[in-house]
Write a protein that holds these residues in place. Sequence first.
Motif, PDB file in Angstrom:
ATOM      1  N   PRO A  44     -17.663  17.948  -3.618  1.00 28.19           N
ATOM      2  CA  PRO A  44     -16.381  17.586  -3.012  1.00 28.19           C
ATOM      3  C   PRO A  44     -16.062  16.093  -3.018  1.00 28.19           C
ATOM      4  O   PRO A  44     -15.034  15.682  -2.468  1.00 28.19           O
ATOM      5  CB  PRO A  44     -16.525  18.098  -1.566  1.00 28.19           C
ATOM      6  CG  PRO A  44     -17.974  18.040  -1.284  1.00 28.19           C
ATOM      7  CD  PRO A  44     -18.660  18.311  -2.594  1.00 28.19           C
ATOM      8  N   LEU A  47     -12.661  15.274  -4.385  1.00 24.16           N
ATOM      9  CA  LEU A  47     -11.607  15.755  -3.491  1.00 24.16           C
ATOM     10  C   LEU A  47     -11.425  14.805  -2.319  1.00 24.16           C
ATOM     11  O   LEU A  47     -10.296  14.508  -1.909  1.00 24.16           O
ATOM     12  CB  LEU A  47     -11.958  17.152  -2.985  1.00 24.16           C
ATOM     13  CG  LEU A  47     -12.143  18.239  -4.039  1.00 24.16           C
ATOM     14  CD1 LEU A  47     -12.561  19.554  -3.382  1.00 24.16           C
ATOM     15  CD2 LEU A  47     -10.867  18.429  -4.853  1.00 24.16           C
ATOM     16  N   ASP A  48     -12.522  14.335  -1.787  1.00 22.48           N
ATOM     17  CA  ASP A  48     -12.454  13.400  -0.670  1.00 22.48           C
ATOM     18  C   ASP A  48     -11.694  12.140  -1.076  1.00 22.48           C
ATOM     19  O   ASP A  48     -10.819  11.649  -0.344  1.00 22.48           O
ATOM     20  CB  ASP A  48     -13.874  13.068  -0.208  1.00 22.48           C
ATOM     21  CG  ASP A  48     -13.902  12.186   1.023  1.00 22.48           C
ATOM     22  OD1 ASP A  48     -13.306  12.567   2.045  1.00 22.48           O
ATOM     23  OD2 ASP A  48     -14.523  11.112   0.966  1.00 22.48           O
ATOM     24  N   THR A  53      -8.927  16.915   2.949  1.00 20.26           N
ATOM     25  CA  THR A  53      -9.732  16.963   4.165  1.00 20.26           C
ATOM     26  C   THR A  53     -10.950  17.826   3.876  1.00 20.26           C
ATOM     27  O   THR A  53     -10.812  19.021   3.599  1.00 20.26           O
ATOM     28  CB  THR A  53      -8.931  17.561   5.332  1.00 20.26           C
ATOM     29  OG1 THR A  53      -7.786  16.737   5.581  1.00 20.26           O
ATOM     30  CG2 THR A  53      -9.786  17.628   6.589  1.00 20.26           C
ATOM     31  N   VAL A  54     -12.138  17.239   3.922  1.00 17.08           N
ATOM     32  CA  VAL A  54     -13.367  17.929   3.531  1.00 17.08           C
ATOM     33  C   VAL A  54     -14.197  18.235   4.776  1.00 17.08           C
ATOM     34  O   VAL A  54     -14.450  17.355   5.599  1.00 17.08           O
ATOM     35  CB  VAL A  54     -14.195  17.079   2.547  1.00 17.08           C
ATOM     36  CG1 VAL A  54     -15.503  17.792   2.193  1.00 17.08           C
ATOM     37  CG2 VAL A  54     -13.387  16.801   1.278  1.00 17.08           C
ATOM     38  N   THR A  55     -14.611  19.496   4.885  1.00 21.08           N
ATOM     39  CA  THR A  55     -15.485  19.938   5.973  1.00 21.08           C
ATOM     40  C   THR A  55     -16.821  20.363   5.389  1.00 21.08           C
ATOM     41  O   THR A  55     -16.913  21.405   4.735  1.00 21.08           O
ATOM     42  CB  THR A  55     -14.862  21.118   6.738  1.00 21.08           C
ATOM     43  OG1 THR A  55     -13.569  20.743   7.211  1.00 21.08           O
ATOM     44  CG2 THR A  55     -15.746  21.532   7.914  1.00 21.08           C
ATOM     45  N   TYR A  58     -19.724  24.134   6.112  1.00 13.10           N
ATOM     46  CA  TYR A  58     -18.583  24.932   6.570  1.00 13.10           C
ATOM     47  C   TYR A  58     -19.036  26.233   7.228  1.00 13.10           C
ATOM     48  O   TYR A  58     -19.893  26.945   6.688  1.00 13.10           O
ATOM     49  CB  TYR A  58     -17.676  25.221   5.377  1.00 13.10           C
ATOM     50  CG  TYR A  58     -16.413  25.956   5.701  1.00 13.10           C
ATOM     51  CD1 TYR A  58     -15.526  25.484   6.660  1.00 13.10           C
ATOM     52  CD2 TYR A  58     -16.079  27.129   5.019  1.00 13.10           C
ATOM     53  CE1 TYR A  58     -14.349  26.157   6.935  1.00 13.10           C
ATOM     54  CE2 TYR A  58     -14.907  27.805   5.284  1.00 13.10           C
ATOM     55  CZ  TYR A  58     -14.047  27.320   6.249  1.00 13.10           C
ATOM     56  OH  TYR A  58     -12.888  27.992   6.518  1.00 13.10           O
ATOM     57  N   PHE A  65     -18.944  24.198   1.782  1.00 13.35           N
ATOM     58  CA  PHE A  65     -17.964  23.227   2.255  1.00 13.35           C
ATOM     59  C   PHE A  65     -16.564  23.821   2.119  1.00 13.35           C
ATOM     60  O   PHE A  65     -16.357  24.828   1.428  1.00 13.35           O
ATOM     61  CB  PHE A  65     -18.066  21.887   1.501  1.00 13.35           C
ATOM     62  CG  PHE A  65     -17.585  21.937   0.065  1.00 13.35           C
ATOM     63  CD1 PHE A  65     -16.238  21.800  -0.260  1.00 13.35           C
ATOM     64  CD2 PHE A  65     -18.483  22.099  -0.973  1.00 13.35           C
ATOM     65  CE1 PHE A  65     -15.796  21.841  -1.576  1.00 13.35           C
ATOM     66  CE2 PHE A  65     -18.065  22.135  -2.294  1.00 13.35           C
ATOM     67  CZ  PHE A  65     -16.709  22.013  -2.590  1.00 13.35           C
ATOM     68  N   HIS A  66     -15.614  23.187   2.788  1.00 17.94           N
ATOM     69  CA  HIS A  66     -14.207  23.558   2.665  1.00 17.94           C
ATOM     70  C   HIS A  66     -13.408  22.283   2.523  1.00 17.94           C
ATOM     71  O   HIS A  66     -13.724  21.265   3.153  1.00 17.94           O
ATOM     72  CB  HIS A  66     -13.739  24.337   3.898  1.00 17.94           C
ATOM     73  CG  HIS A  66     -12.289  24.726   3.855  1.00 17.94           C
ATOM     74  ND1 HIS A  66     -11.294  23.974   4.455  1.00 17.94           N
ATOM     75  CD2 HIS A  66     -11.668  25.781   3.283  1.00 17.94           C
ATOM     76  CE1 HIS A  66     -10.126  24.564   4.252  1.00 17.94           C
ATOM     77  NE2 HIS A  66     -10.325  25.660   3.541  1.00 17.94           N
ATOM     78  N   ALA A  67     -12.411  22.297   1.648  1.00 17.79           N
ATOM     79  CA  ALA A  67     -11.536  21.148   1.471  1.00 17.79           C
ATOM     80  C   ALA A  67     -10.098  21.634   1.396  1.00 17.79           C
ATOM     81  O   ALA A  67      -9.834  22.704   0.831  1.00 17.79           O
ATOM     82  CB  ALA A  67     -11.914  20.379   0.203  1.00 17.79           C
ATOM     83  N   GLU A 120      -6.710  24.768  -1.261  1.00 17.52           N
ATOM     84  CA  GLU A 120      -8.000  24.831  -0.584  1.00 17.52           C
ATOM     85  C   GLU A 120      -9.115  25.025  -1.617  1.00 17.52           C
ATOM     86  O   GLU A 120      -8.929  25.714  -2.616  1.00 17.52           O
ATOM     87  CB  GLU A 120      -8.035  25.988   0.420  1.00 17.52           C
ATOM     88  CG  GLU A 120      -6.946  25.897   1.479  1.00 17.52           C
ATOM     89  CD  GLU A 120      -7.037  27.028   2.500  1.00 17.52           C
ATOM     90  OE1 GLU A 120      -8.159  27.441   2.845  1.00 17.52           O
ATOM     91  OE2 GLU A 120      -5.969  27.500   2.936  1.00 17.52           O
TER      92      GLU A 120
END
Length: 387
Positions: A44, A47-48, A53-55, A58, A65-67, A120
């Motif tokens: 990610p 993406l960051d 928004t990166v979690t 997750y 992870f989730h983005a 997402e």
Amino acid sequence: MTSMKAAARNVIDRHAEELIGLSERLHADPETAWEEHRAAAAVPELLDRAGFTVTPAYLGLDTAFHASFGTGPKRIALCAEYDALPGLGHACGHNLIAASSIGAALGLAAVADDAGVTVEVYGTPAEEGGGGKIELLDRGAFAGVDLAMMVHPAPVDVAEARPFAVSHSKISYSGKSAHAAAYPESGINAADAFTVAQVAIGLLRQQIPASAKVHGIVTHAGDAPNAIPERATGRWYVRAETLAELAELEPRVMRAFEAGALATGSELTVEPESKPYAEFRADDAALAAYRANAVELGREFAPDGTASRMNRASTDMGNVSQVVPAIHPYIGIGSLPAINHQREFADHCVGGTAQRALLDAAIALAWTGTTRLWPGTPPDVAAPAGR
């Protein structure tokens, strides 16, 4: 080409070197199911930097992870897989899956406002037998998603996924050790239980559906040739066309393992490694859009045959497809005669042809996202795909 498609492609092309670099980094540092800590951190990163928004970790899964990016009413999810095979590295090309999904997400983010979408990315660990997507589903992931997508490498291009449903089980027998020469009658041979079970499974194959498959490995069967093995373990898969057919077949296979325990006097333990993987339910309109977009990029879909059979391989993406609209096409990397789960296939998952496949997959997915879920979808693209 529409302005949204052109904008998405331009962003992917601009990030091409970084996407290829991510794929090569994963390929050089393979991590197996539930151990993908470095991959879950690396995937990610782009993406960051692009404002997602990166979690991490997750839903309580350390290597998921989730983005997300955008606030549009339609939600498009890209699935990134990054686990490798034990002993074979990235012989199924999950390094390409991760990088192409990241690329598609970057492309879609560039047009998110115009398309009215929220983009997402789900980092989904442990596809190779661990059922990471099923764990995520059970914890609430994918709820409300309008379309979930990913592209899987294969020897040749195939649009429609038709994977088997599958169960994964750890089989263990417990017996009793004894000196194999002096006191063999005092032992209970756990390894012999597997011999009995495998003979029973071999005989059972005549009576099961032609498409069903039962296969596995013995992972431990003793420690010394002069000691009766007191413990033996293995991993076994049972595959069928559907979850319903699997539910009928699996108990018959388990009786073969029970026969091994009964014949030898050992004790049997069966532990599921994950919930069963489901068959795939493809979204016809999205699949047709992907097919058209891939052809526009110059991809050619292979006819049915040996080289195209990777679309039958089981995947936990099937479980996602039972909950939300989804597609899981395959993109060719020019590997023949090498096929998935061979060391030679892993070698083909980096380099020129793999790089082109990575970028084509990212672009085709992004384009599919721009043409599927909102007004203005061209009728010729939205028409259901032929089966």
